[in-house]
Design a protein around this motif. Sequence first.
Motif, PDB file in Angstrom:
ATOM      1  N   ALA A 174       0.846  -1.195   0.000  1.00 19.85           N
ATOM      2  CA  ALA A 174       0.000   0.000   0.000  1.00 19.85           C
ATOM      3  C   ALA A 174       0.873   1.233   0.000  1.00 19.85           C
ATOM      4  O   ALA A 174       2.050   1.179   0.361  1.00 19.85           O
ATOM      5  N   ARG A 175       0.294   2.347  -0.398  1.00 17.33           N
ATOM      6  CA  ARG A 175       1.008   3.606  -0.352  1.00 17.33           C
ATOM      7  C   ARG A 175       0.776   4.291   0.989  1.00 17.33           C
ATOM      8  O   ARG A 175       0.041   3.792   1.836  1.00 17.33           O
ATOM      9  N   SER A 176       1.373   5.431   1.176  1.00 12.08           N
ATOM     10  CA  SER A 176       1.349   6.134   2.456  1.00 12.08           C
ATOM     11  C   SER A 176      -0.066   6.439   2.930  1.00 12.08           C
ATOM     12  O   SER A 176      -0.979   6.675   2.123  1.00 12.08           O
ATOM     13  N   SER A 177      -0.229   6.483   4.234  1.00 11.12           N
ATOM     14  CA  SER A 177      -1.524   6.822   4.809  1.00 11.12           C
ATOM     15  C   SER A 177      -1.908   8.269   4.551  1.00 11.12           C
ATOM     16  O   SER A 177      -3.082   8.626   4.611  1.00 11.12           O
ATOM     17  N   THR A 178      -0.938   9.123   4.277  1.00 12.53           N
ATOM     18  CA  THR A 178      -1.248  10.535   4.026  1.00 12.53           C
ATOM     19  C   THR A 178      -1.834  10.755   2.640  1.00 12.53           C
ATOM     20  O   THR A 178      -2.340  11.837   2.350  1.00 12.53           O
ATOM     21  N   ASN A 179      -1.765   9.759   1.790  1.00 11.69           N
ATOM     22  CA  ASN A 179      -2.339   9.878   0.456  1.00 11.69           C
ATOM     23  C   ASN A 179      -3.845  10.070   0.552  1.00 11.69           C
ATOM     24  O   ASN A 179      -4.530   9.371   1.299  1.00 11.69           O
ATOM     25  N   ALA A 200      -8.991  -1.115  14.175  1.00 13.31           N
ATOM     26  CA  ALA A 200      -8.562  -2.516  14.247  1.00 13.31           C
ATOM     27  C   ALA A 200      -8.170  -3.031  12.860  1.00 13.31           C
ATOM     28  O   ALA A 200      -7.193  -3.779  12.711  1.00 13.31           O
ATOM     29  N   TRP A 201      -8.931  -2.610  11.862  1.00 15.24           N
ATOM     30  CA  TRP A 201      -8.609  -3.006  10.479  1.00 15.24           C
ATOM     31  C   TRP A 201      -7.244  -2.457  10.073  1.00 15.24           C
ATOM     32  O   TRP A 201      -6.409  -3.190   9.541  1.00 15.24           O
ATOM     33  N   ALA A 202      -7.012  -1.179  10.319  1.00 13.28           N
ATOM     34  CA  ALA A 202      -5.744  -0.561   9.935  1.00 13.28           C
ATOM     35  C   ALA A 202      -4.572  -1.242  10.641  1.00 13.28           C
ATOM     36  O   ALA A 202      -3.523  -1.496  10.033  1.00 13.28           O
ATOM     37  N   GLU A 203      -4.734  -1.551  11.916  1.00  8.59           N
ATOM     38  CA  GLU A 203      -3.659  -2.218  12.660  1.00  8.59           C
ATOM     39  C   GLU A 203      -3.352  -3.586  12.070  1.00  8.59           C
ATOM     40  O   GLU A 203      -2.177  -3.969  11.932  1.00  8.59           O
ATOM     41  N   PRO A 213       4.841   1.264   3.630  1.00  8.11           N
ATOM     42  CA  PRO A 213       4.142   2.005   2.579  1.00  8.11           C
ATOM     43  C   PRO A 213       5.097   2.902   1.808  1.00  8.11           C
ATOM     44  O   PRO A 213       5.915   3.616   2.400  1.00  8.11           O
ATOM     45  N   GLN A 214       4.978   2.867   0.492  1.00  9.00           N
ATOM     46  CA  GLN A 214       5.875   3.649  -0.360  1.00  9.00           C
ATOM     47  C   GLN A 214       5.321   3.705  -1.769  1.00  9.00           C
ATOM     48  O   GLN A 214       4.555   2.846  -2.186  1.00  9.00           O
ATOM     49  N   GLY A 215       5.728   4.744  -2.517  1.00  8.49           N
ATOM     50  CA  GLY A 215       5.376   4.846  -3.930  1.00  8.49           C
ATOM     51  C   GLY A 215       3.916   5.173  -4.167  1.00  8.49           C
ATOM     52  O   GLY A 215       3.147   5.467  -3.250  1.00  8.49           O
ATOM     53  N   GLY A 216       3.542   5.140  -5.449  1.00 10.76           N
ATOM     54  CA  GLY A 216       2.175   5.414  -5.860  1.00 10.76           C
ATOM     55  C   GLY A 216       1.424   4.139  -6.172  1.00 10.76           C
ATOM     56  O   GLY A 216       1.925   3.030  -5.963  1.00 10.76           O
ATOM     57  N   ARG A 349      -5.573  10.230  12.078  1.00  8.38           N
ATOM     58  CA  ARG A 349      -5.238   9.838  13.451  1.00  8.38           C
ATOM     59  C   ARG A 349      -5.215   8.318  13.590  1.00  8.38           C
ATOM     60  O   ARG A 349      -4.293   7.740  14.194  1.00  8.38           O
ATOM     61  N   ILE A 350      -6.213   7.645  13.017  1.00  4.90           N
ATOM     62  CA  ILE A 350      -6.271   6.179  13.085  1.00  4.90           C
ATOM     63  C   ILE A 350      -5.071   5.560  12.399  1.00  4.90           C
ATOM     64  O   ILE A 350      -4.425   4.633  12.930  1.00  4.90           O
ATOM     65  N   PHE A 351      -4.743   6.039  11.224  1.00  5.91           N
ATOM     66  CA  PHE A 351      -3.567   5.515  10.514  1.00  5.91           C
ATOM     67  C   PHE A 351      -2.308   5.710  11.347  1.00  5.91           C
ATOM     68  O   PHE A 351      -1.472   4.806  11.451  1.00  5.91           O
ATOM     69  N   ASP A 352      -2.147   6.885  11.920  1.00  3.11           N
ATOM     70  CA  ASP A 352      -0.950   7.172  12.712  1.00  3.11           C
ATOM     71  C   ASP A 352      -0.860   6.232  13.920  1.00  3.11           C
ATOM     72  O   ASP A 352       0.218   5.676  14.217  1.00  3.11           O
ATOM     73  N   GLU A 353      -1.972   6.052  14.605  1.00  4.05           N
ATOM     74  CA  GLU A 353      -1.961   5.191  15.784  1.00  4.05           C
ATOM     75  C   GLU A 353      -1.737   3.728  15.413  1.00  4.05           C
ATOM     76  O   GLU A 353      -1.204   2.947  16.225  1.00  4.05           O
ATOM     77  N   ALA A 354      -2.156   3.358  14.186  1.00  8.72           N
ATOM     78  CA  ALA A 354      -1.963   1.984  13.731  1.00  8.72           C
ATOM     79  C   ALA A 354      -0.543   1.717  13.245  1.00  8.72           C
ATOM     80  O   ALA A 354      -0.188   0.567  12.986  1.00  8.72           O
ATOM     81  N   GLY A 355       0.242   2.785  13.082  1.00 12.16           N
ATOM     82  CA  GLY A 355       1.588   2.622  12.580  1.00 12.16           C
ATOM     83  C   GLY A 355       1.676   2.521  11.071  1.00 12.16           C
ATOM     84  O   GLY A 355       2.680   2.065  10.523  1.00 12.16           O
ATOM     85  N   TRP A 356       0.633   2.999  10.393  1.00 13.36           N
ATOM     86  CA  TRP A 356       0.610   3.011   8.914  1.00 13.36           C
ATOM     87  C   TRP A 356       1.301   4.298   8.491  1.00 13.36           C
ATOM     88  O   TRP A 356       0.735   5.363   8.561  1.00 13.36           O
TER      89      TRP A 356
END
Length: 357
Positions: A174-179, A200-203, A213-216, A349-356
């Motif tokens: 997958a690509r970055s969570s900020t996308n 829970a899904w993101a984790e 996560p990297q690239g497009g 916030r969810i992505f960040d807390e999940a470590g994505w």
Amino acid sequence: MSLMKPFLCMTGLALALVACSPNSTGGGTEPSPEIEPGTNGTLRIYSARHYDSDRLMYEAFERQSGIRVLFREAGANQLLETMKAEGENSPADLIIASDAGALWRFENAGLTQALPEGEFESRIPARLIDDKRQWVGLARRIRGVAYDPERIQPDQVDEWSDLADPSLEGEVCARSSTNIYNLSLMGEMIERWGAEKAKAWAEAVVTNMARSPQGGDTDQIEAVAAGLCGVAITNHYYWVRMTESGSASTRDAAGATELIFPTFGDGSGAHVNITGAALAANAENTDNALQFLEFLLTDEGQGLLVDETKEIPVMDSAHRPEGLDLIPDIEPSDTPLSVFGEHQAEAQRIFDEAGWD
């Protein structure tokens, strides 16, 4: 001083492109009588798109309307910051951006205004018009999953919740969570599942990742083809464009994968986003902007809008560009598109807390 390139004027710019772009209008309609651009005023567009075919689109509108199109292209975030800096002096009349979440950012910053009523409303589903009329959808884009059919069965990835299954450990790219595409997808999950289940899904997906996560989106598909992962999250048109690439290796990468469009597991449809347009808050040429939207929501305008991008027209009567025969008719979920933006901060916030990352 803005670092953006100045407005470009379309008159005459795309004539050579028109000559070598078969089916550029997509509908085979009779051409309208040409009117000298500028006869009926000007339209200034800030666009986050970057396709040669958009120049054909502007040129066709100029010839039909007599309205001279001036446009400025940059990333959505750069356009947003530029408009903030310009304030009431912003020359923009119309904003074009990909993803309802990106359009929401302009709205949230106070850079848009309600669209006036127009004939275009009868041509598209009501879901494609923001409930506050701050934007209108012009083309569809479906977020899905590319997978390696030699490693993954389609029923392993036909629901978004499947990507969190332990059987896919080490298989997800997958690509970055900020996308913005991932933020909007998470926004819909929050709306449908609630924040706790979405987190829970993101984790679990992070646990299942084959790499950071990297690239497009194209990079994710290529990673599946290279055997680095078994599944990858991607928008449909990246895969379609790869199937028509001039590079044999790129075509082969697409050919080594298959595409599926997961649902949310509750009888809902797929995550279908948009490219859309918003009327700038300080627009001076609102009538011309509305006329351009009316043009884009004709068979001809739709054909020009999606011919190169391989997005899906929002009008059933419009010509689907070559390559979209590989994409089945997909039922979109009934989630209001506005929630993609409204849940954006919580999604990050969810992505960040999940470590994505």
